[in-house]
Design a protein around this motif. Structure first.
Motif, PDB file in Angstrom:
ATOM      1  N   ALA A  28      -4.611  -9.724  -5.124  1.00 61.08           N
ATOM      2  CA  ALA A  28      -3.457  -8.960  -5.613  1.00 61.08           C
ATOM      3  C   ALA A  28      -3.910  -7.870  -6.574  1.00 61.08           C
ATOM      4  CB  ALA A  28      -2.464  -9.899  -6.297  1.00 61.08           C
ATOM      5  N   THR A  29      -4.857  -8.227  -7.455  1.00 59.20           N
ATOM      6  CA  THR A  29      -5.351  -7.249  -8.421  1.00 59.20           C
ATOM      7  C   THR A  29      -6.030  -6.085  -7.710  1.00 59.20           C
ATOM      8  OG1 THR A  29      -5.715  -9.054  -9.963  1.00 59.20           O
ATOM      9  CG2 THR A  29      -6.790  -6.969 -10.463  1.00 59.20           C
ATOM     10  N   SER A  70       8.998  -3.810  -8.107  1.00 58.29           N
ATOM     11  CA  SER A  70       7.789  -4.490  -8.584  1.00 58.29           C
ATOM     12  C   SER A  70       8.066  -5.924  -9.008  1.00 58.29           C
ATOM     13  CB  SER A  70       7.221  -3.754  -9.805  1.00 58.29           C
ATOM     14  OG  SER A  70       6.315  -2.787  -9.405  1.00 58.29           O
ATOM     15  N   THR A  97      -4.979 -14.220  -6.731  1.00 57.79           N
ATOM     16  CA  THR A  97      -4.847 -13.319  -7.885  1.00 57.79           C
ATOM     17  C   THR A  97      -5.758 -12.112  -7.747  1.00 57.79           C
ATOM     18  OG1 THR A  97      -4.594 -15.321  -9.193  1.00 57.79           O
ATOM     19  CG2 THR A  97      -4.823 -13.271 -10.401  1.00 57.79           C
ATOM     20  N   LEU A 140     -15.350  -5.291  -6.946  1.00 54.62           N
ATOM     21  CA  LEU A 140     -15.238  -3.832  -7.060  1.00 54.62           C
ATOM     22  C   LEU A 140     -16.444  -3.157  -6.433  1.00 54.62           C
ATOM     23  CD1 LEU A 140     -13.021  -2.321  -8.704  1.00 54.62           C
ATOM     24  CD2 LEU A 140     -14.760  -1.915 -10.418  1.00 54.62           C
ATOM     25  N   MET A 141     -17.627  -3.733  -6.729  1.00 52.39           N
ATOM     26  CA  MET A 141     -18.872  -3.169  -6.217  1.00 52.39           C
ATOM     27  C   MET A 141     -18.872  -3.213  -4.693  1.00 52.39           C
ATOM     28  SD  MET A 141     -22.675  -4.465  -7.238  1.00 52.39           S
ATOM     29  CE  MET A 141     -22.755  -4.251  -8.960  1.00 52.39           C
ATOM     30  N   PHE A 171      -2.658  -7.629 -14.364  1.00 49.33           N
ATOM     31  CA  PHE A 171      -1.883  -6.417 -14.093  1.00 49.33           C
ATOM     32  C   PHE A 171      -0.384  -6.704 -14.147  1.00 49.33           C
ATOM     33  CE2 PHE A 171      -2.121  -8.275  -9.887  1.00 49.33           C
ATOM     34  CZ  PHE A 171      -0.940  -7.899  -9.271  1.00 49.33           C
ATOM     35  N   LEU A 194      -7.595  -0.803  -3.942  1.00 51.37           N
ATOM     36  CA  LEU A 194      -8.892  -1.014  -3.301  1.00 51.37           C
ATOM     37  C   LEU A 194      -8.838  -2.136  -2.294  1.00 51.37           C
ATOM     38  CD1 LEU A 194     -11.023  -1.013  -6.544  1.00 51.37           C
ATOM     39  CD2 LEU A 194     -10.582   0.899  -5.046  1.00 51.37           C
ATOM     40  N   ILE A 244       3.716  -4.703  -5.362  1.00 53.01           N
ATOM     41  CA  ILE A 244       3.900  -4.480  -6.799  1.00 53.01           C
ATOM     42  C   ILE A 244       3.429  -3.074  -7.171  1.00 53.01           C
ATOM     43  CG2 ILE A 244       3.198  -5.246  -9.098  1.00 53.01           C
ATOM     44  CD1 ILE A 244       2.877  -8.072  -7.868  1.00 53.01           C
ATOM     45  N   ILE A 286     -14.305  -9.707 -10.791  1.00 54.66           N
ATOM     46  CA  ILE A 286     -13.667  -8.433 -10.458  1.00 54.66           C
ATOM     47  C   ILE A 286     -14.707  -7.340 -10.259  1.00 54.66           C
ATOM     48  CG2 ILE A 286     -13.287  -7.842 -12.893  1.00 54.66           C
ATOM     49  CD1 ILE A 286     -10.498  -6.836 -11.055  1.00 54.66           C
ATOM     50  N   LEU A 287     -15.800  -7.442 -11.054  1.00 54.91           N
ATOM     51  CA  LEU A 287     -16.838  -6.422 -10.972  1.00 54.91           C
ATOM     52  C   LEU A 287     -17.586  -6.498  -9.648  1.00 54.91           C
ATOM     53  CD1 LEU A 287     -17.917  -4.334 -12.943  1.00 54.91           C
ATOM     54  CD2 LEU A 287     -19.795  -5.884 -13.358  1.00 54.91           C
ATOM     55  N   GLY A 296       0.352  -7.883  -3.935  1.00 57.37           N
ATOM     56  CA  GLY A 296      -0.232  -6.969  -4.913  1.00 57.37           C
ATOM     57  C   GLY A 296       0.092  -5.515  -4.606  1.00 57.37           C
ATOM     58  N   LEU A 314     -21.672   1.637 -11.879  1.00 56.65           N
ATOM     59  CA  LEU A 314     -22.211   0.312 -11.572  1.00 56.65           C
ATOM     60  C   LEU A 314     -23.515   0.071 -12.320  1.00 56.65           C
ATOM     61  CD1 LEU A 314     -21.454   0.004  -7.760  1.00 56.65           C
ATOM     62  CD2 LEU A 314     -20.286  -1.085  -9.667  1.00 56.65           C
ATOM     63  N   ILE A 360     -13.436   5.857  -6.935  1.00 57.17           N
ATOM     64  CA  ILE A 360     -13.477   5.141  -5.656  1.00 57.17           C
ATOM     65  C   ILE A 360     -12.412   5.715  -4.730  1.00 57.17           C
ATOM     66  CG2 ILE A 360     -13.070   2.913  -4.528  1.00 57.17           C
ATOM     67  CD1 ILE A 360     -14.342   1.562  -6.919  1.00 57.17           C
ATOM     68  N   ALA A 395     -16.396  -0.829  -3.236  1.00 58.20           N
ATOM     69  CA  ALA A 395     -16.828   0.553  -3.400  1.00 58.20           C
ATOM     70  C   ALA A 395     -17.810   0.939  -2.303  1.00 58.20           C
ATOM     71  CB  ALA A 395     -17.461   0.747  -4.780  1.00 58.20           C
ATOM     72  N   TYR A 439       5.492   0.226  -8.854  1.00 57.79           N
ATOM     73  CA  TYR A 439       5.103   0.534 -10.232  1.00 57.79           C
ATOM     74  C   TYR A 439       5.666   1.864 -10.701  1.00 57.79           C
ATOM     75  CZ  TYR A 439       1.952   1.616 -14.109  1.00 57.79           C
ATOM     76  OH  TYR A 439       1.434   1.976 -15.314  1.00 57.79           O
ATOM     77  N   PHE A 498      -3.520  -4.017  -5.993  1.00 56.95           N
ATOM     78  CA  PHE A 498      -2.771  -3.240  -6.976  1.00 56.95           C
ATOM     79  C   PHE A 498      -3.560  -2.002  -7.380  1.00 56.95           C
ATOM     80  CE2 PHE A 498      -1.877  -2.127 -11.384  1.00 56.95           C
ATOM     81  CZ  PHE A 498      -0.520  -1.896 -11.310  1.00 56.95           C
ATOM     82  N   LEU A 499      -4.876  -2.147  -7.491  1.00 61.63           N
ATOM     83  CA  LEU A 499      -5.723  -1.017  -7.879  1.00 61.63           C
ATOM     84  C   LEU A 499      -5.925  -0.040  -6.724  1.00 61.63           C
ATOM     85  CD1 LEU A 499      -8.487  -2.880  -9.905  1.00 61.63           C
ATOM     86  CD2 LEU A 499      -6.633  -1.484 -10.793  1.00 61.63           C
TER      87      LEU A 499
END
Lengths: 304, 324
Positions: free
Chosen positions: A238-239, A273, A235, A154-155, B144, A245, A258, A150-151, A255, B293, B281, A158, A262, A242-243
């Protein structure tokens, strides 16, 4: 056609091909068979969504804001029944889920295929070249795997911003390392086999040795990892969606559906949802169960 | 041992350096640094001034050097949104995340080890099978989604627990903590459980596998033959031997928990680092993104280092190997 005419002749004992053995061993578990049927069903729904969904959720002409946030089973002004309710735009959730499945499965499976090709190729190269190339690739794999998926995703998002292509790129970067590691360990075992020695004695070109002779024999563990990673990338997608991003609002995956529902959940409008979540859940569980059974069947250590 | 440790330290420093290069390239080469580092509201003149001030007209290696020396001095830029040093913002949010992650670790050990012991000692009982079945769910359900379901059941339907937020905090050592008040604990219950779920399943499976592996071993038979009570055999002799992999994995997973807190914090509106990065973000507050980060990479490198060191302390076999 020729197959049926052969069968008409006095039946020779059925040839035990690896594939037939795989099918018969796989079918020993009814749960696994049911999951496989379910996966096929889900994929068909995703592929056929434009033809079987009650409405096109992206055709604004078909939507009526007056139908917004209707509970499951209620009827629209035109008499269409919303079996799973509607979202805030008056979109039929059932249709939304069918279209969402397309995107979720497409992104998940697509990125897994690309990661599989890249990772397997690098893994085979590492195993076959050895030395510095091997160390270099495997160091990269170790570095990649020491950070959670996930990190890393995310990076990347971003840096690049959201979008279907960017999500797929992030998923490929997250996943290739697992394929590389699996392919390398399988290839190291195969490289010592006699058929590889024989092929080497024939002075075949290296690429032919690796991709025609070794690769097919490395496939079983790679197929297992592939199945499990498809579920994982669905997954993760979807995550990320959901965030906020992941995929853009114009191409909502499960995702994102959902996430959209929310805010209404706290006021008791659970269905916006809840049902996309159930669809996501069933998809992931079914793929995982198929993967589990394949692992058990294809793992030589568990051979009876 | 000292040479090994030194080599391990250098390796950690090297990984850290590689990650600064990756983040730097991500921000300065893949993304447009002018877009990233200068507030989107700036006009043309401001832009030109900022480009000069940030040294974006300089060659790339010199820019990297500035970035690196700034990072080493704890200067990772100022947030556009809060107009505060990015690092300070993250430091402010860190206790909330750490609190959540540590509670999740405790939960996974407190729940995971007993459940795993039960499933390992009675593998064919209904309870043992049910635990193993549930653990698959714990692995494969999206975090989630489980969080949403927890909110739906315990906050909306039953009304037992508050749905979101951190609740009242109390100060200890100059930092605000939730676990010191009853209401804070009530706010923490669902997010912590949500975050811990995957790890509970992991610890449970490791414990079960360890028990199954160790029970037929000679030392267990010997301990039994000596007449040691079955409880002591399980809880002292066997448990000691299976703790090594569990400690390693739990240690390694602390980093994963902090990373995954991004998801849990967003679901439960928990004001930690993870929520900050998602918000940043979404509003393109890039200095905060870069700072987050770098912080999280540092955290990971340090955690990996500590786990490796602990491993040598806990497992004599590793210690002997490194001595040679």
């Amino acid at each position: 056609m020729s197959a049926t005419s052969h069968d008409a002749a006095p039946m020779p004992p059925k040839q035990e091909t690896p594939f037939r053995r795989f099918v018969s061993e796989y079918s020993e578990s009814p749960v696994a068979v049911a999951s496989f049927v379910l996966v096929v069903l889900i994929v068909s729904i995703a592929l056929l969504a434009p033809f079987i969904s009650p409405q096109n959720p992206y055709d604004l002409a078909q939507l009526d804001i007056m139908d917004g946030r209707q509970p499951p089973g209620s009827k629209s002004l035109e008499g269409l029944t919303f079996w799973l309710g509607t979202d805030d735009q008056g979109r039929d959730m059932l249709s939304g889920i069918m279209y969402g499945l397309r995107i979720s499965l497409g992104v998940g499976a697509g990125s897994a295929v690309i990661a599989c090709v890249i990772g397997t190729a690098l893994g085979l190269i590492a195993a076959f070249a050895g030395g510095k190339t091997d160390t270099g690739i495997m160091r990269l794999v170790d570095l990649q795997l020491s950070f959670p998926a996930i990190l890393v995703a995310l990076m990347i998002l971003a840096f690049l911003g959201k979008g279907v292509m960017n999500v797929m790129l992030a998923l490929v970067i997250v996943e290739w390392a697992r394929f590389a590691r699996t392919a390398r360990s399988a290839a190291l075992v195969e490289a010592r086999r006699e058929y590889m020695e024989a092929a080497q004695c024939l002075a075949l070109p290296k690429w032919r040795l690796v991709f025609r002779h070794m690769l097919p024999n490395c496939m079983p563990p790679i197929i297992v990892i592939f199945t499990i990673l498809v579920a994982r990338s669905i997954t993760l997608e979807a995550t990320l969606s959901f965030l906020g991003l992941g995929v853009p609002i114009t191409e909502p995956s499960l995702g994102l559906l959902i996430a959209n529902g929310y805010q209404y959940m706290l006021s008791g409008k659970y269905w916006i949802s809840f049902y996309p979540g159930i669809a996501l859940l069933v998809t992931i569980m079914a793929i995982n169960l198929v993967g589990d059974q394949m692992r058990d069947v294809l793992n030589p250590r568990l051979k009876r | 041992m000292t040479t090994w440790m030194l080599r391990r330290l250098i390796q950690a420093a090297f990984v850290m350096l590689v990650m600064t290069v990756i983040v730097f390239i991500g921000v300065n080469v893949i993304g447009d640094p002018v877009e990233i580092l200068i507030s989107p509201e700036a006009d043309q003149a401001e832009r030109a001034r900022a480009v000069a001030a940030l040294g974006l007209d300089k060659p790339l290696w010199e820019q990297y050097w500035r970035f690196l020396s700034g990072a080493l001095q704890g200067d990772l830029g100022r947030s556009f949104v809060f107009n505060e040093p990015a690092l300070k913002l993250i430091a402010q949010r860190m206790p909330a995340t750490l609190e959540l992650a540590i509670t999740a670790v405790l939960l996974s050990v407190i729940l995971g080890i007993p459940l795993g012991l039960y499933a390992g000692l009675r593998p064919n009982s209904i309870g043992g099978r049910a635990i193993m079945g549930a653990s698959i769910l714990g692995f494969s359900l999206p975090t989630f989604w489980v969080g949403l379901m927890l909110i739906m059941v315990f906050a909306v339907q039953l009304g037992w627990l508050p749905s979101t937020g951190r609740g009242p905090t109390r100060e200890l050592f100059g930092v605000q903590w939730s676990f010191l008040t009853w209401d804070g604990l009530r706010h923490m219950a669902m997010p912590a459980l949500n975050l811990a779920l995957g790890n509970i399943a992991l610890v449970l499976r490791l414990t079960r596998a360890g028990v199954r592996e160790n029970l037929p071993m000679d030392y267990v038979k010997f301990a039994r033959a000596k007449g040691i009570s079955p409880n002591r055999v399980v809880f002292v002799h066997v448990l000691k031997n299976i703790l090594i992999p569990i400690v390693t994995v739990v240690g390694l997973e602390i980093g994963g928990l902090i990373a995954f807190a991004v998801v849990t914090e967003s679901v439960f509106a928990w004001p930690g680092m993870g929520k900050l990065i998602i918000d940043s973000i979404n509003v393109l507050d890039r200095p905060v993104i870069v700072a987050y980060l770098m912080m999280i990479v540092l955290l990971f490198v340090v955690i990996n280092l500590i786990v490796d060191l602990l491993y040598t302390v806990l497992d004599p076999r590793v210690r002997l190997e490194t001595k040679e």
